[in-house]
Scaffold this active site. Sequence first.
Site, PDB file in Angstrom:
ATOM      1  N   ASP A   1      -5.696   3.629  29.820  1.00  7.84           N
ATOM      2  CA  ASP A   1      -5.380   4.578  28.735  1.00  7.84           C
ATOM      3  C   ASP A   1      -4.251   4.075  27.846  1.00  7.84           C
ATOM      4  O   ASP A   1      -3.083   4.433  28.014  1.00  7.84           O
ATOM      5  CB  ASP A   1      -5.023   5.953  29.300  1.00  7.84           C
ATOM      6  CG  ASP A   1      -6.236   6.664  29.869  1.00  7.84           C
ATOM      7  OD1 ASP A   1      -7.360   6.305  29.484  1.00  7.84           O
ATOM      8  OD2 ASP A   1      -6.069   7.572  30.695  1.00  7.84           O
TER       9      ASP A   1
ATOM     10  N   ASP B   1       2.550   6.478  27.559  1.00  9.92           N
ATOM     11  CA  ASP B   1       2.030   7.642  28.285  1.00  9.92           C
ATOM     12  C   ASP B   1       1.748   7.262  29.730  1.00  9.92           C
ATOM     13  O   ASP B   1       0.782   7.720  30.330  1.00  9.92           O
ATOM     14  CB  ASP B   1       0.762   8.159  27.610  1.00  9.92           C
ATOM     15  CG  ASP B   1       0.324   9.531  28.141  1.00  9.92           C
ATOM     16  OD1 ASP B   1       1.202  10.348  28.483  1.00  9.92           O
ATOM     17  OD2 ASP B   1      -0.887   9.771  28.242  1.00  9.92           O
TER      18      ASP B   1
ATOM     19  N   LYS C   1     -15.962   4.728  27.172  1.00  7.41           N
ATOM     20  CA  LYS C   1     -14.930   5.690  26.790  1.00  7.41           C
ATOM     21  C   LYS C   1     -15.253   6.219  25.396  1.00  7.41           C
ATOM     22  O   LYS C   1     -15.237   5.473  24.425  1.00  7.41           O
ATOM     23  CB  LYS C   1     -13.552   5.031  26.802  1.00  7.41           C
ATOM     24  CG  LYS C   1     -12.408   5.984  26.497  1.00  7.41           C
ATOM     25  CD  LYS C   1     -11.058   5.315  26.756  1.00  7.41           C
ATOM     26  CE  LYS C   1      -9.915   6.299  26.601  1.00  7.41           C
ATOM     27  NZ  LYS C   1      -8.605   5.670  26.955  1.00  7.41           N
TER      28      LYS C   1
END
Length: 285
Positions: free
Chosen positions: A185, A168, A44
């Site tokens: 995430d 989120d 990532k």
Amino acid sequence: MKTPKRIQPLVDDGLVDEVISRLMSGKEADIYVVRCGDRVQCAKVYKEAAKRGFKQAVHYQEGRKVRSTRRARAMEKGSKFGRDQQEKVWQTAEVDALRRLADAGVRVPRPYDMLEGVLLMELITDDAGDVAPRLCDVVLTEEQALEDHALMMHYVVLMLCAGLVHGDLSEFNVLVDAYGPVVIDLPQAVDAAANNHAEAFLRRDVNNMTRYYGQYAPSLLGSRYGEEIWALYEAGDLHPDVSLTGIFEDSGEAANVEDVLAEIKAAFEEEQERQERLHDARDPD
């Protein structure tokens, strides 16, 4: 494929042997599939703050502790050094959150290493060894939706018991493998006790999950798990094995008009962002 510039230092240090493919390009990071020895992993690559599409990041960073007083002062002043330190805090927050949540029993990718703004972590795959799909790309039966929603509510409880709120959570930030949902995430994860927006973030996370699973299991629509979970947390009654009902009765106190308007605005912005992500998922180019 050609090695991206940001991953080259990891190749030079022997942490990555080969970049196999780019998995996706998001608003916060680019994701690559890489080979590290005999193991295939996920790399990532975080985007710089100026290039990130994450809205109101300052609200998520509220309450994050920095051990060095020099670093904290620089971050408050917004100097170049301070901005660099803020970036490091943003990136390392995900590693810390992944480790804390794994210890708490939440299914998340296992983090392996972090170098130069690149996080090496477990690649979640399906039975065929291919990259596991996101929840937004999976069709569910009503029974599966009810089962997975209950599991996601359990994960939300485990996160909160560990002191964190995802911030989120949506169908775009959950992968699905043969064993069920995997939460991904987490750079924006917030400290539940130190962040004034934690309750709003948690309720939004829960509402996002309930709305999505409710497409397949309409009986979920109208449930109030977010309010129930937060009320238990505030009362000190939340624990990993708590039994949730999805039922919550308001106290009867008059609502604060400003808070209500703020929630409406946040919901509107969330829906706009959800539509943008849905468009990106269907048309990545």
